[in-house]
Design a protein around this motif. Structure first.
Motif, PDB file in Angstrom:
ATOM      1  N   VAL A  48     -71.699 -33.490 -68.673  1.00 51.38           N
ATOM      2  CA  VAL A  48     -71.367 -32.943 -69.990  1.00 51.38           C
ATOM      3  C   VAL A  48     -72.118 -31.634 -70.189  1.00 51.38           C
ATOM      4  O   VAL A  48     -73.345 -31.626 -70.284  1.00 51.38           O
ATOM      5  N   SER A  49     -71.408 -30.514 -70.212  1.00 51.21           N
ATOM      6  CA  SER A  49     -71.966 -29.187 -70.525  1.00 51.21           C
ATOM      7  C   SER A  49     -73.361 -29.002 -69.932  1.00 51.21           C
ATOM      8  O   SER A  49     -74.357 -28.918 -70.669  1.00 51.21           O
ATOM      9  N   PRO A  50     -73.476 -28.956 -68.608  1.00 49.11           N
ATOM     10  CA  PRO A  50     -74.815 -28.830 -68.015  1.00 49.11           C
ATOM     11  C   PRO A  50     -75.500 -27.523 -68.399  1.00 49.11           C
ATOM     12  O   PRO A  50     -74.870 -26.473 -68.473  1.00 49.11           O
ATOM     13  N   ASN A  51     -76.795 -27.626 -68.678  1.00 49.53           N
ATOM     14  CA  ASN A  51     -77.609 -26.463 -69.032  1.00 49.53           C
ATOM     15  C   ASN A  51     -78.653 -26.270 -67.940  1.00 49.53           C
ATOM     16  O   ASN A  51     -79.516 -27.131 -67.745  1.00 49.53           O
ATOM     17  N   PRO A  52     -78.589 -25.157 -67.191  1.00 41.15           N
ATOM     18  CA  PRO A  52     -79.537 -24.960 -66.084  1.00 41.15           C
ATOM     19  C   PRO A  52     -80.994 -25.000 -66.503  1.00 41.15           C
ATOM     20  O   PRO A  52     -81.877 -25.245 -65.678  1.00 41.15           O
ATOM     21  N   ALA A  53     -81.258 -24.770 -67.799  1.00 37.90           N
ATOM     22  CA  ALA A  53     -82.647 -24.747 -68.254  1.00 37.90           C
ATOM     23  C   ALA A  53     -83.204 -26.149 -68.488  1.00 37.90           C
ATOM     24  O   ALA A  53     -84.416 -26.319 -68.629  1.00 37.90           O
ATOM     25  N   GLN A  54     -82.332 -27.134 -68.571  1.00 37.17           N
ATOM     26  CA  GLN A  54     -82.789 -28.492 -68.848  1.00 37.17           C
ATOM     27  C   GLN A  54     -83.177 -29.214 -67.560  1.00 37.17           C
ATOM     28  O   GLN A  54     -82.659 -28.920 -66.480  1.00 37.17           O
ATOM     29  N   ALA A  55     -84.094 -30.157 -67.694  1.00 35.98           N
ATOM     30  CA  ALA A  55     -84.576 -30.904 -66.536  1.00 35.98           C
ATOM     31  C   ALA A  55     -83.692 -32.098 -66.214  1.00 35.98           C
ATOM     32  O   ALA A  55     -83.922 -32.780 -65.217  1.00 35.98           O
ATOM     33  N   PHE A  56     -82.669 -32.365 -67.050  1.00 33.60           N
ATOM     34  CA  PHE A  56     -81.811 -33.516 -66.849  1.00 33.60           C
ATOM     35  C   PHE A  56     -80.349 -33.115 -66.951  1.00 33.60           C
ATOM     36  O   PHE A  56     -80.002 -32.136 -67.620  1.00 33.60           O
ATOM     37  N   VAL A  57     -79.502 -33.886 -66.293  1.00 39.15           N
ATOM     38  CA  VAL A  57     -78.053 -33.732 -66.356  1.00 39.15           C
ATOM     39  C   VAL A  57     -77.486 -35.029 -66.925  1.00 39.15           C
ATOM     40  O   VAL A  57     -77.916 -36.127 -66.535  1.00 39.15           O
ATOM     41  N   THR A  58     -76.527 -34.932 -67.837  1.00 39.37           N
ATOM     42  CA  THR A  58     -76.008 -36.108 -68.525  1.00 39.37           C
ATOM     43  C   THR A  58     -74.513 -36.273 -68.274  1.00 39.37           C
ATOM     44  O   THR A  58     -73.752 -35.295 -68.308  1.00 39.37           O
ATOM     45  N   PHE A  59     -74.110 -37.523 -68.041  1.00 33.07           N
ATOM     46  CA  PHE A  59     -72.697 -37.899 -67.937  1.00 33.07           C
ATOM     47  C   PHE A  59     -72.397 -38.904 -69.048  1.00 33.07           C
ATOM     48  O   PHE A  59     -73.194 -39.803 -69.308  1.00 33.07           O
ATOM     49  N   VAL A  60     -71.242 -38.749 -69.683  1.00 36.74           N
ATOM     50  CA  VAL A  60     -70.771 -39.719 -70.666  1.00 36.74           C
ATOM     51  C   VAL A  60     -69.310 -40.009 -70.349  1.00 36.74           C
ATOM     52  O   VAL A  60     -68.500 -39.083 -70.232  1.00 36.74           O
ATOM     53  N   ALA A  61     -68.956 -41.291 -70.191  1.00 42.53           N
ATOM     54  CA  ALA A  61     -67.586 -41.648 -69.838  1.00 42.53           C
ATOM     55  C   ALA A  61     -67.248 -43.006 -70.422  1.00 42.53           C
ATOM     56  O   ALA A  61     -68.119 -43.877 -70.556  1.00 42.53           O
ATOM     57  N   ALA A  62     -65.974 -43.182 -70.797  1.00 45.26           N
ATOM     58  CA  ALA A  62     -65.507 -44.500 -71.220  1.00 45.26           C
ATOM     59  C   ALA A  62     -65.605 -45.471 -70.044  1.00 45.26           C
ATOM     60  O   ALA A  62     -65.592 -45.060 -68.874  1.00 45.26           O
TER      61      ALA A  62
END
Length: 299
Positions: A48-62
């Protein structure tokens, strides 16, 4: 006070969806992975909208999205998917410094709990609904642990391993049944008609992979029960295929348990000791068509 490090992959199982948080320093080496190298499920859903500055990557799915699978047990609904890390080559194309990784993900939901605040309706079942339930057959095909005691949690194998399959059918109020596997096909994509394609069980119950040299593929005798069928297949991959996934689809069928196995209803393995096809049940004559390829079509 020092805090415990957060896990590399964290999963939240919610009412209708799951959320997966992945630490960019996935392997704890200080070298962050790129968000574009991460995907969820066989459908390769992006984060979901990855931000290179963040230390984490998030996925959201049904729960049913991204190629997830559902297993129904007597007590639980189990949704399964996989987090994939597929590194891209940068710099010198002749060498790699990282290897792909797969992280299996599961969400378990109880079947026997009423999660709403209202009453459960109806408290009776109309006759036509009961009759329909009694005629319904539920088929399953599972990968099993080495001792056949439980379903295998991982679907990863090395060449040289044996895949242990167990097929089952369950029903309520039905006459006793005997289960057969008419065909099992392996493909490199979810499309069972795609190429390359390998039918390791074919001809209405011939385990043709057992005919190959240096394999231990076979139907397992005796059956645990008439409604179950076990078979071993040596692990394999398609020659020249750089992928590590195989999709397996099988056609399962039943016949009345009182009906003796015959050329239409059979489970045959090739015995290298005798050089002959051997049936799991019945006489050797029912397997004679496995070599000629003239087996009758199951009814």
């Amino acid at each position: 006070r020092a805090l415990s490090p957060r896990p590399a992959v964290a999963v939240r199982c919610q009412e209708g969806q799951l959320a997966v948080t992945v630490r960019r320093d996935l392997f704890g080496t200080g070298r962050p992975v790129r968000a574009a190298e991460l995907s969820l499920g066989t459908a390769s859903c992006p984060p979901v909208s990855p931000n290179p500055a963040q230390a984490f990557v998030t996925f959201v799915a049904a729960l049913h999205e991204c190629g997830s699978t559902l297993q129904v047990t007597p007590d639980s609904l189990i949704y399964r998917t996989t987090l994939f890390y597929k590194p891209t080559r940068v710099g010198n194309p002749l060498i790699v410094r990282t290897t792909p990784a797969e992280v299996p993900i599961e969400c378990h939901y109880p079947r026997r709990s009423n999660v709403s605040s209202g009453a459960v309706h109806p408290t009776w079942a109309p006759f036509h609904a009961t009759a329909a339930a009694e005629e319904r057959l539920q088929f399953s095909l599972r990968l099993m642990d080495d001792d056949w005691s439980r379903e295998r949690l991982s679907n990863g194998f090395q060449l040289g391993d044996s895949l242990r399959f167990q097929a089952d059918v369950t029903s309520e109020g039905h006459v006793p049944l005997r289960l057969f596997v008419d065909q099992c096909v392996a493909t490199a994509t979810p499309d069972r008609s795609s190429s390359p394609r390998y039918a390791f069980i074919d001809l209405g119950g011939c385990l043709v992979d057992s005919r190959a040299e240096d394999t231990g593929s076979a139907f397992v005798s005796p059956r645990p029960r008439l409604e179950s069928l076990r078979f071993l297949v040596d692990a394999f991959k398609f020659a020249g295929d750089a992928g590590n996934l195989l999709y397996i689809s099988c056609h399962l069928r039943v016949s009345p348990a009182a009906q003796a196995p015959n050329p239409w209803n059979k489970a045959c393995s090739f015995s290298k000791a005798s050089g002959l096809w051997a049936p799991l049940e019945g006489t050797a004559a029912i397997c004679s068509c496995c070599d000629t390829g003239s087996c009758p079509s199951p009814g």
